[in-house]
Design an enzyme around this catalytic site. Structure first.
Site, mmCIF file in Angstrom:
data_model
loop_
_atom_site.group_PDB
_atom_site.id
_atom_site.type_symbol
_atom_site.label_atom_id
_atom_site.label_comp_id
_atom_site.label_asym_id
_atom_site.label_seq_id
_atom_site.Cartn_x
_atom_site.Cartn_y
_atom_site.Cartn_z
ATOM 1 N N CYS A 12 -11.679 -15.014 23.984
ATOM 2 C CA CYS A 12 -13.103 -15.133 23.646
ATOM 3 C C CYS A 12 -13.361 -16.406 22.844
ATOM 4 C CB CYS A 12 -13.550 -13.905 22.852
ATOM 5 S SG CYS A 12 -15.258 -14.018 22.288
ATOM 6 N N CYS B 198 -15.894 -15.981 19.961
ATOM 7 C CA CYS B 198 -15.354 -15.299 18.776
ATOM 8 C C CYS B 198 -14.401 -16.206 17.999
ATOM 9 C CB CYS B 198 -14.563 -14.047 19.176
ATOM 10 S SG CYS B 198 -15.281 -13.072 20.483
ATOM 11 N N ASP B 199 -13.541 -16.935 18.697
ATOM 12 C CA ASP B 199 -12.408 -17.588 18.023
ATOM 13 C C ASP B 199 -12.441 -19.117 18.034
ATOM 14 O OD1 ASP B 199 -11.404 -15.051 17.571
ATOM 15 O OD2 ASP B 199 -10.266 -15.032 19.440
#
Ligand code: NAP
Length: 313
Positions: free
Chosen positions: A135, A138-139
């Site tokens: 992701c 997200c990261d």
């Protein structure tokens, strides 16, 4: 048992949320069940360029799907977070049993979607969360100024690689063929981006490092040559984002419904083989998996559920 709902929707991605909106707006008592993050895969996407009307300056997949949930709730759809562990779909009343309770309804829409596929190579599990991610939204920010590699050649890989150029020093796509699968508009952007590089005809053989990802072993599928890419010593680590397709979230349904490669077979009106049970979105056998087609499936499924409840089929 507290209540028998008219409609339970399993999954709160765009398909489930559209079904929630249409079901609740049609006056059905509607419960949307979700085990994880609402919004499904779409909520983990940064830019949504191809959902009609999604052109607001700060629009992301997360904000778009959050508004979908708000809209469904504004018509009375209820929501609950629970991990459903078993389903009884036959009969007039369907029962879904979760970690926190049991839920019953006369109709069910299965909208459980799909999850990122893993590479399955040595080191992948060890370094997940320590350099390996599925992701970018997200990261991505953890890799500010570092070198990042992206595996895959589809829309997700190219779109997320472009997103990662905001943070990473350099983003290299590793693809198993010598041509990308992604749509041309994404390819054009990727080839024009100075931070992007490409390694063709290659697959990841193994991942290694001390605590964090520091080495990626690649095999050229044409020559079988093995190459090791090492993290820059000053960086101490590298990133590897995997976007090699999706696997359907249908484990619960095996033996209960006819599946094709794990996807649920429906007719064009989202009916499954069981009366009162419908499927919508990425979990369905279909040719185009997009937010717009998921939302359309959800709307049709909810309207068919209403017809079923009214005894019109
Ligand atoms: P996808 O289209 O199935 O592409 C998967 C990619 O990973 C392909 O390039 C494939 O290579 C490669 N691959 C598969 N298994 C591999 C393995 N074991 N090792 C290395 N590479 C592997 O998946 P996706 O990109 O996640 O997209 C899924 C669906 O969502 C698609 O329908 C896509 O159009 C849609 N989507 C749309 C958008 C958008 O419209 N903006 C954004 C994201 C996703 P080959 O090319 O050689 O098969």
């Amino acid at each position: 048992m507290e209540q028998i709902y008219d409609l339970i929707i399993l999954g709160a991605g765009p398909a489930g949320l559209a079904a929630g909106l249409y079901g609740a707006r049609a006056g059905l008592s509607t419960l949307i069940l979700e085990r994880g993050v609402e919004g499904g895969q779409a909520a983990q996407t940064d830019r949504v360029e191809n959902y009609p009307g999604a052109m607001l300056e700060d629009e992301t997949g997360y904000t778009l799907t959050a508004r979908m949930m708000e809209q469904a709730q504004s018509f009375g759809a209820q929501r609950k977070m629970d991990e459903i562990r078993s389903l009884e779909l036959e009969g007039e009343v369907k029962t879904l049993t979760g970690a926190s309770g049991e839920y019953q309804a006369r109709t069910v829409i299965l909208a459980t979607g799909a999850s990122p596929r893993k590479l399955g190579c040595p080191g992948e599990e060890t370094f997940t969360g320590q350099g390996v991610s599925y992701c970018a939204t997200c990261d991505g920010a953890f890799f500010r100024g570092l070198e990042v590699y992206v595996v895959g050649g589809g829309d997700s890989a190219v779109e997320e690689a472009l997103f990662l150029t905001r943070f990473a020093r350099k983003v290299t796509i590793i693809h198993r063929r010598d041509q990308l699968r992604a749509v041309k508009s994404l390819q054009d952007k990727a080839f024009a981006n100075e931070k992007m590089a490409f390694i063709w005809d290659s697959v990841v053989e193994s991942l290694d490092g001390q605590d964090v990802l520091q080495s990626i072993c690649l095999r050229n599928v044409k020559t079988n040559e093995i190459t090791e890419i090492k993290a820059d010593e000053a960086d101490g680590m590298m990133g590897l984002f995997v976007f090699v397709g999706l696997d359907p979230n249908s484990g619960l349904l095996e033996g209960k419904l006819p599946l094709e490669k794990g996807y649920i077979k429906t007719d064009e009106n989202m009916h499954t083989a069981i009366p009162g049970v419908f499927a919508a979105g990425d979990i369905r056998v279909k040719s185009l998996r997009q937010i717009i087609t998921a939302a359309a499936d959800g709307a049709i499924a909810a309207m068919e559920a209403e017809r079923y409840l009214a005894g019109q089929e």
